[in-house]
Motif scaffolding. Structure first.
Motif, PDB file in Angstrom:
ATOM      1  N   GLN A 168       7.241 -19.000   4.998  1.00  0.00           N
ATOM      2  CA  GLN A 168       6.478 -18.533   6.118  1.00  0.00           C
ATOM      3  C   GLN A 168       5.992 -17.050   6.185  1.00  0.00           C
ATOM      4  O   GLN A 168       7.038 -16.376   6.097  1.00  0.00           O
ATOM      5  CB  GLN A 168       7.001 -18.908   7.483  1.00  0.00           C
ATOM      6  CG  GLN A 168       7.297 -20.428   7.611  1.00  0.00           C
ATOM      7  CD  GLN A 168       7.865 -20.779   8.855  1.00  0.00           C
ATOM      8  OE1 GLN A 168       7.901 -19.939   9.750  1.00  0.00           O
ATOM      9  NE2 GLN A 168       8.436 -22.111   8.970  1.00  0.00           N
ATOM     10  N   GLU A 169       4.851 -16.561   6.054  1.00  0.00           N
ATOM     11  CA  GLU A 169       4.672 -15.073   5.826  1.00  0.00           C
ATOM     12  C   GLU A 169       4.674 -14.239   7.117  1.00  0.00           C
ATOM     13  O   GLU A 169       4.839 -13.228   6.969  1.00  0.00           O
ATOM     14  CB  GLU A 169       3.190 -14.866   5.274  1.00  0.00           C
ATOM     15  CG  GLU A 169       3.033 -15.610   3.995  1.00  0.00           C
ATOM     16  CD  GLU A 169       1.551 -15.009   3.305  1.00  0.00           C
ATOM     17  OE1 GLU A 169       0.902 -14.200   4.061  1.00  0.00           O
ATOM     18  OE2 GLU A 169       1.359 -15.577   2.327  1.00  0.00           O
ATOM     19  N   GLN A 170       5.449 -14.920   8.104  1.00  0.00           N
ATOM     20  CA  GLN A 170       5.564 -14.009   9.315  1.00  0.00           C
ATOM     21  C   GLN A 170       6.625 -13.295   9.075  1.00  0.00           C
ATOM     22  O   GLN A 170       7.023 -12.249   9.763  1.00  0.00           O
ATOM     23  CB  GLN A 170       6.037 -14.869  10.400  1.00  0.00           C
ATOM     24  CG  GLN A 170       4.910 -16.051  11.020  1.00  0.00           C
ATOM     25  CD  GLN A 170       4.755 -17.226  10.286  1.00  0.00           C
ATOM     26  OE1 GLN A 170       5.201 -17.417   9.245  1.00  0.00           O
ATOM     27  NE2 GLN A 170       4.491 -18.050  11.074  1.00  0.00           N
ATOM     28  N   TYR A 171       7.585 -13.337   7.820  1.00  0.00           N
ATOM     29  CA  TYR A 171       8.711 -12.428   7.657  1.00  0.00           C
ATOM     30  C   TYR A 171       8.143 -11.060   7.530  1.00  0.00           C
ATOM     31  O   TYR A 171       8.671  -9.990   7.603  1.00  0.00           O
ATOM     32  CB  TYR A 171       9.547 -13.048   6.445  1.00  0.00           C
ATOM     33  CG  TYR A 171       8.695 -12.546   5.154  1.00  0.00           C
ATOM     34  CD1 TYR A 171       8.927 -11.517   4.382  1.00  0.00           C
ATOM     35  CD2 TYR A 171       7.848 -13.521   4.469  1.00  0.00           C
ATOM     36  CE1 TYR A 171       8.175 -11.123   3.240  1.00  0.00           C
ATOM     37  CE2 TYR A 171       7.219 -13.329   3.230  1.00  0.00           C
ATOM     38  CZ  TYR A 171       7.481 -12.043   2.677  1.00  0.00           C
ATOM     39  OH  TYR A 171       6.926 -11.834   1.218  1.00  0.00           O
ATOM     40  N   ARG A 172       6.974 -10.745   7.010  1.00  0.00           N
ATOM     41  CA  ARG A 172       6.173  -9.372   6.899  1.00  0.00           C
ATOM     42  C   ARG A 172       6.149  -8.798   8.279  1.00  0.00           C
ATOM     43  O   ARG A 172       6.380  -7.638   8.178  1.00  0.00           O
ATOM     44  CB  ARG A 172       4.842  -9.377   6.220  1.00  0.00           C
ATOM     45  CG  ARG A 172       4.957 -10.316   4.914  1.00  0.00           C
ATOM     46  CD  ARG A 172       3.571 -10.353   3.981  1.00  0.00           C
ATOM     47  NE  ARG A 172       3.345 -11.193   3.023  1.00  0.00           N
ATOM     48  CZ  ARG A 172       3.954 -10.722   1.720  1.00  0.00           C
ATOM     49  NH1 ARG A 172       4.679  -9.590   1.635  1.00  0.00           N
ATOM     50  NH2 ARG A 172       3.915 -11.506   0.789  1.00  0.00           N
TER      51      ARG A 172
ATOM     52  N   VAL B  88      19.146  -5.571  14.642  1.00  0.00           N
ATOM     53  CA  VAL B  88      18.586  -5.464  13.478  1.00  0.00           C
ATOM     54  C   VAL B  88      18.994  -6.478  12.337  1.00  0.00           C
ATOM     55  O   VAL B  88      18.172  -7.170  11.857  1.00  0.00           O
ATOM     56  CB  VAL B  88      18.533  -4.030  12.662  1.00  0.00           C
ATOM     57  CG1 VAL B  88      18.284  -3.900  11.321  1.00  0.00           C
ATOM     58  CG2 VAL B  88      17.875  -2.849  13.460  1.00  0.00           C
ATOM     59  N   THR B  89      20.338  -6.808  12.432  1.00  0.00           N
ATOM     60  CA  THR B  89      20.730  -7.720  11.616  1.00  0.00           C
ATOM     61  C   THR B  89      20.237  -9.187  11.859  1.00  0.00           C
ATOM     62  O   THR B  89      19.905  -9.892  11.124  1.00  0.00           O
ATOM     63  CB  THR B  89      22.514  -7.696  11.831  1.00  0.00           C
ATOM     64  OG1 THR B  89      23.166  -6.601  11.491  1.00  0.00           O
ATOM     65  CG2 THR B  89      23.124  -8.923  10.804  1.00  0.00           C
ATOM     66  N   ASP B  90      20.089  -9.492  13.378  1.00  0.00           N
ATOM     67  CA  ASP B  90      19.290 -10.750  13.571  1.00  0.00           C
ATOM     68  C   ASP B  90      18.023 -10.748  13.161  1.00  0.00           C
ATOM     69  O   ASP B  90      17.702 -11.794  12.671  1.00  0.00           O
ATOM     70  CB  ASP B  90      19.385 -10.634  15.181  1.00  0.00           C
ATOM     71  CG  ASP B  90      20.707 -11.111  15.702  1.00  0.00           C
ATOM     72  OD1 ASP B  90      21.509 -11.736  15.125  1.00  0.00           O
ATOM     73  OD2 ASP B  90      20.935 -10.968  16.733  1.00  0.00           O
ATOM     74  N   LYS B  91      17.375  -9.808  12.914  1.00  0.00           N
ATOM     75  CA  LYS B  91      16.196  -9.443  12.662  1.00  0.00           C
ATOM     76  C   LYS B  91      15.963  -9.855  11.050  1.00  0.00           C
ATOM     77  O   LYS B  91      15.221 -10.397  10.508  1.00  0.00           O
ATOM     78  CB  LYS B  91      15.205  -8.331  12.726  1.00  0.00           C
ATOM     79  CG  LYS B  91      14.824  -8.150  14.491  1.00  0.00           C
ATOM     80  CD  LYS B  91      13.974  -7.001  14.617  1.00  0.00           C
ATOM     81  CE  LYS B  91      13.561  -6.909  15.892  1.00  0.00           C
ATOM     82  NZ  LYS B  91      12.697  -7.888  16.481  1.00  0.00           N
ATOM     83  N   LEU B  92      16.938  -9.374  10.428  1.00  0.00           N
ATOM     84  CA  LEU B  92      16.802  -9.374   8.896  1.00  0.00           C
ATOM     85  C   LEU B  92      17.208 -10.850   8.460  1.00  0.00           C
ATOM     86  O   LEU B  92      16.422 -11.420   7.559  1.00  0.00           O
ATOM     87  CB  LEU B  92      17.980  -8.521   8.294  1.00  0.00           C
ATOM     88  CG  LEU B  92      17.842  -6.725   8.364  1.00  0.00           C
ATOM     89  CD1 LEU B  92      19.187  -6.288   7.891  1.00  0.00           C
ATOM     90  CD2 LEU B  92      16.589  -6.780   7.372  1.00  0.00           C
ATOM     91  N   ILE B  93      18.252 -11.479   9.317  1.00  0.00           N
ATOM     92  CA  ILE B  93      18.319 -12.821   8.924  1.00  0.00           C
ATOM     93  C   ILE B  93      17.090 -13.638   9.240  1.00  0.00           C
ATOM     94  O   ILE B  93      16.947 -14.759   8.454  1.00  0.00           O
ATOM     95  CB  ILE B  93      19.696 -13.355   9.933  1.00  0.00           C
ATOM     96  CG1 ILE B  93      20.887 -12.591   9.371  1.00  0.00           C
ATOM     97  CG2 ILE B  93      19.787 -14.847   9.809  1.00  0.00           C
ATOM     98  CD1 ILE B  93      21.945 -12.903  10.628  1.00  0.00           C
ATOM     99  N   ALA B  94      16.455 -13.569  10.473  1.00  0.00           N
ATOM    100  CA  ALA B  94      15.149 -14.108  10.543  1.00  0.00           C
ATOM    101  C   ALA B  94      14.138 -13.851   9.578  1.00  0.00           C
ATOM    102  O   ALA B  94      13.382 -14.838   9.171  1.00  0.00           O
ATOM    103  CB  ALA B  94      14.777 -13.747  12.008  1.00  0.00           C
ATOM    104  N   ALA B  95      14.067 -12.799   8.916  1.00  0.00           N
ATOM    105  CA  ALA B  95      12.839 -12.508   7.982  1.00  0.00           C
ATOM    106  C   ALA B  95      13.257 -13.214   6.782  1.00  0.00           C
ATOM    107  O   ALA B  95      12.535 -13.914   6.063  1.00  0.00           O
ATOM    108  CB  ALA B  95      12.951 -11.106   7.729  1.00  0.00           C
ATOM    109  N   GLY B  96      14.849 -13.218   6.482  1.00  0.00           N
ATOM    110  CA  GLY B  96      15.257 -14.119   5.297  1.00  0.00           C
ATOM    111  C   GLY B  96      14.755 -15.701   5.275  1.00  0.00           C
ATOM    112  O   GLY B  96      14.415 -16.129   4.519  1.00  0.00           O
ATOM    113  N   GLN B  97      15.044 -16.202   6.610  1.00  0.00           N
ATOM    114  CA  GLN B  97      14.908 -17.542   6.881  1.00  0.00           C
ATOM    115  C   GLN B  97      13.301 -17.798   6.751  1.00  0.00           C
ATOM    116  O   GLN B  97      12.985 -18.842   6.283  1.00  0.00           O
ATOM    117  CB  GLN B  97      15.476 -17.771   8.046  1.00  0.00           C
ATOM    118  CG  GLN B  97      16.987 -17.937   8.141  1.00  0.00           C
ATOM    119  CD  GLN B  97      17.313 -17.962   9.758  1.00  0.00           C
ATOM    120  OE1 GLN B  97      16.758 -17.687  10.520  1.00  0.00           O
ATOM    121  NE2 GLN B  97      18.856 -18.574   9.709  1.00  0.00           N
ATOM    122  N   GLN B  98      12.591 -16.896   7.336  1.00  0.00           N
ATOM    123  CA  GLN B  98      11.079 -17.253   7.254  1.00  0.00           C
ATOM    124  C   GLN B  98      10.697 -17.113   5.948  1.00  0.00           C
ATOM    125  O   GLN B  98       9.900 -18.168   5.482  1.00  0.00           O
ATOM    126  CB  GLN B  98      10.362 -16.072   8.088  1.00  0.00           C
ATOM    127  CG  GLN B  98      10.677 -16.257   9.596  1.00  0.00           C
ATOM    128  CD  GLN B  98       9.924 -17.030  10.275  1.00  0.00           C
ATOM    129  OE1 GLN B  98       9.249 -18.020   9.674  1.00  0.00           O
ATOM    130  NE2 GLN B  98      10.015 -17.233  11.575  1.00  0.00           N
TER     131      GLN B  98
END
Length: 813
Positions: A58-62, A43-53
């Motif tokens: 880039q709307e892929q964070y959604r 989950v932490t990796d996904k949170l970082i990825a969402a923040g970076q996107q």
């Protein structure tokens, strides 16, 4: 009070969370408990990825946020009865809406600051810990939840905040003094800065949270629950035979965790070590396993407690004669690195003060070089020192143990094992406490090095031999058969685990990372890839296994041409193929020199006499200082069979054909009858005795008429044997008239060698030689009156395979 910490994999699924709650419930009536929980795995990796996107617009964070939401909502639905799910889902959705709003703000601004990233990452622990607390309540346990940001105070260094222990200890003790709940669930990893903004303690910070709480409350024990049964002697992903360490000291644990052991976060140990609080590492999924207990040192069975490694290392070397005797160079070097916040992992300096070498992470390499070159720009311009030398694609392997200082020769044992496996050491560092010996090696050699070191220090009763076999015909097939039948004996009696890692014939090749099962090797090979000799050799090198042995059962020039490549990579070569050792002397000597240089074995006992100990006996004589004067031998089992059966008026053609039909000769019998094979053998023996000879130096007294020797094919050859039948009968008659027998004899004497058909009398040791046997007579300075004789079966797949088998064992003994 006890403090328990559960990692991401421990709460990574509905089943895992239920297991965690079951473990916590089993502590009932054992006193108060603080439970620190990590974010669900990934989950932490996904949170970082969402923040970076989001920060990149880039709307892929959604999509990523939706994945995070689905995972937590599914956990609620799987853990709780449907009658209570509504309010719980509402609470989780509220948190997730805040997360979405934060990401939307980052998207609008188009920038992800370190402050925002810390706030973003906090949601993983907040959600997982709250779910665990609610599950415990639903189970009827007196559990409460507390936000760790209200307990742990730090500075404003976002991403890796430093703890204010004075304030934190007061807040933690004050809270627990007034907290009635028997179980308190805390999110790990997160804290708050001076302005109450969310900060984080660095990756692995949940361990640190638990240690901070345990130290503040002077807990009886800190338990770290993860997905492995304690700290291991090495990383089990790289060293499958690694074992759990039942007890380890604080200092050893800190060393291992610093050098890459990921079971425990390095800063975790310091707070509890100061209070001498034991740390117990346990496996959530195997709670009955003992795990690893970290506390003050106790008795240990091995001098080394564990080995570890860090990859992606760069070496920075500052050198030059202008440094010698001049104070201040080291200070300036490390000040330059400090200004760029470059962490130094390893330091070593030559005693001449001519150079200083430091190890840093590759990610810091470029800014470190820029900073150091700038600092010493004037000295570099004046050529008093060289521009910083940077080497990359390196790794550090570390051997750790409190008990190492009490053992002599331990460093020699370590570096000797690495050297024997052709692992080059680029730099060495050892602390004055002698708890750690670190070596910098090529990154490609890490797995091999860890296995080599582990074998030396933890597997003294067992050694692993990794074998690659080329050629699966009569000899190769028998070899694999013998290896299969002797596997248990080798393991139980000699402590050797022989694994066949690759097999090839002229059509197919097959490799296995775990070893090919010999009860089904033929089918496995048929299912393999098309044979490509270049790719085969590359794969053997790329697998880069310790104690590797390449076995050549062929008669191929191309396969023999691979020997030098294998030896240069520290891969031993065992061969019954005579081509290499009877090639040009320069090539023969090159192979012998490469074997010595790269600590590999080059063994070819079966080149002469199949399974007979001819070459080993000769080597023992020479090594012990004896001088070989004469070698006389019958070295062809095929020719001996032919002439033992060419008696009493027998037809020579029929005898040769019978030998071919029995498999005693090559498909083209001229290869045997020409004497070329015997020439190769006496050449090899002469060279092993110290002579510098070429094939052209050997005199061949051929008994075959030229018309037979140069016939256009095998059928024409047999016709010529009929044409010249009288010639062969005359040879037999001449010997019979003297009461002698025909033998094809090889001879080496005082630097000269020859082969040819001779008749020998009854008094000669060759006279009674029967069947396909070989015999070798060594006349030496010590064996001057009576020669040393080696005699026995010199042909046949079984005996040749057994000789190869013995050479394989010699490579590791």
């Amino acid at each position: 009070m006890q403090v328990l910490k559960f990692g991401g994999t421990s709460v990574g699924s509905t089943q895992a969370i239920e297991q965690v709650c079951s473990i916590i419930a089993s502590y009932k009536r054992k006193g108060r408990m603080a439970v620190v929980v990590s974010a669900m795995s990934g989950v932490t990796d996904k949170l970082i990825a969402a923040g970076q996107q989001a920060g990149q617009g880039q709307e892929q964070y959604r999509t990523i946020l939706q994945e995070i939401e689905n995972r937590h909502l599914e956990a609620i639905r799987g853990l709780f009865p449907i009658t209570v799910q509504s309010s719980l889902l509402s609470q989780v959705k509220k948190q997730l809406n805040q997360l979405e709003s934060l990401c939307d703000g980052i998207f609008q601004v188009g920038e992800l600051s370190r402050r925002s990233l810390d706030k973003l990452m906090s949601f993983g622990e907040l959600l997982s810990s709250w779910i665990v607390a609610e599950k415990l309540k639903q189970m009827g346990l007196p559990a409460g939840w507390k936000d760790s940001r209200e307990l742990i105070s730090t500075d404003a260094q976002f991403g890796h905040a430093l703890v204010d222990f004075e304030v934190t200890d007061h807040q933690v003790t004050s809270f627990f003094q007034h907290q009635p709940s028997e179980y308190v669930i805390l999110p790990g990893f997160i804290a708050s800065g001076p302005d109450k903004e969310t900060t984080t303690l660095g990756r692995g910070g949940s361990d640190y949270t638990a240690a901070i709480v345990a130290a503040a409350m002077d807990a009886s024990v800190l338990e770290i629950w993860t997905d492995v049964s304690g700290m291991m002697t090495a990383d089990p992903r790289l060293v499958p035979q690694a074992i759990a360490i039942p007890r380890i000291s604080y200092e050893e644990a800190m060393e291992l965790s610093h050098f890459g052991a990921k079971v425990i976060y390095p800063p975790t140990i310091q707070p509890v070590m100061n209070r001498r609080i034991p740390i117990w590492i346990k496996n959530t999924f195997a709670p009955d396993d003992y795990g690893t207990l970290i506390q003050d040192n106790g008795e240990k069975p091995f001098p080394v407690t564990g080995i570890s490694g860090i990859q992606k290392i760069a070496l920075l070397t500052l050198e030059g004669s202008g440094m010698v005797g001049i104070p201040g160079f080291s200070k300036r070097l490390f000040d330059a690195l400090l200004r760029e916040k470059v962490n130094v992992i390893l330091i070593t300096q030559s005693s001449s003060e001519h150079s200083i070498t430091t190890g840093v992470h590759e990610s810091d390499m470029l800014k470190a070089k820029a900073a150091i070159d700038s600092e010493f720009a004037q000295e570099i311009h004046d050529k008093r020192i060289e521009p910083l030398l940077v080497e990359r694609d390196l790794a550090i392997v570390a051997v750790v143990g409190d008990n190492m200082k009490n053992y002599h020769g331990l460093s020699g044992k370590l570096f000797g094992a690495l050297g024997r496996n052709a692992i080059n050491v680029r730099a060495i560092a050892q602390g004055s406490t002698e708890k750690n010996i670190s070596a910098v090696i090529n990154k490609a050699d890490v797995k091999k090095a860890l296995n080599v070191i582990h074998e030396v220090f933890f597997e003294s009763e067992t050694r692993q031999v990794n074998v690659f076999v080329a050629g699966t015909g009569n000899v190769g097939g028998k070899l694999l058969e013998q290896l299969q039948s002797q596997q248990s004996y080798l393991l139980q009696e000699l402590g050797l685990q022989v694994r066949i890692m690759g097999i090839a014939n002229s059509r197919k090749m097959r490799f296995s990372e775990t070893g090919i099962h010999l009860d089904n090797w033929k089918a496995d090979l048929e299912a393999g890839h098309e044979m490509d000799l270049t790719q085969f050799a590359q794969r053997v090198r790329d697998m880069n296994l310790r104690n590797s042995v390449f076995v050549d059962n062929t008669a191929s020039d191309e396969v023999a041409g691979l020997y030098s490549t294998f030896l240069q990579h520290g891969i031993s070569v065992v061969t019954c193929n005579k081509i290499a050792c009877s090639s040009e002397y320069a090539n023969y000597k090159k192979l012998k020199d490469l074997a010595r240089k790269f600590n590999a074995s080059f063994l070819f006992e079966t080149n002469v006499g199949a399974g007979l100990p001819v070459i080993n006996t000769l080597n023992d004589l020479v090594r012990s200082g004896d001088k070989v004067n004469t070698i006389e031998a019958v070295l062809s089992g095929s020719l001996n069979f032919v002439f033992n059966n060419f008696v009493n008026g027998a037809n020579f053609r029929k005898v040769v054909k019978a030998a071919q039909d029995e498999g005693y000769t090559e498909p083209d019998p001229r290869i045997d009858l020409s004497g070329k094979d015997v020439m190769r053998k006496i050449l090899i023996l002469a060279r092993e005795s110290g002579a510098v000879l070429e094939m052209k130096d050997i005199v061949n007294h051929s008994f075959l008429p030229d018309e037979a020797l140069h016939a256009k094919d095998v059928n024409a050859f047999y016709e010529q044997l009929d044409v010249h039948a009288a010639h062969f009968q005359q040879l037999l008659q001449n010997a019979s008239d003297k009461g002698e027998r025909l033998k094809f004899v090889a001879r080496y004497h005082n630097g000269e060698a020859s082969v040819g058909l001779q008749s020998v009398g009854r008094e000669h040791p060759f006279y009674q030689l029967e069947g396909k046997d070989n015999i070798v007579l060594f006349t030496t300075s010590r064996y001057a009156e009576q020669p040393l004789i080696v005699k026995g079966a010199g042909a046949g797949a079984d005996v040749t395979a057994s000789g190869i088998f013995a050479d394989i064992i010699r490579t590791v003994r």
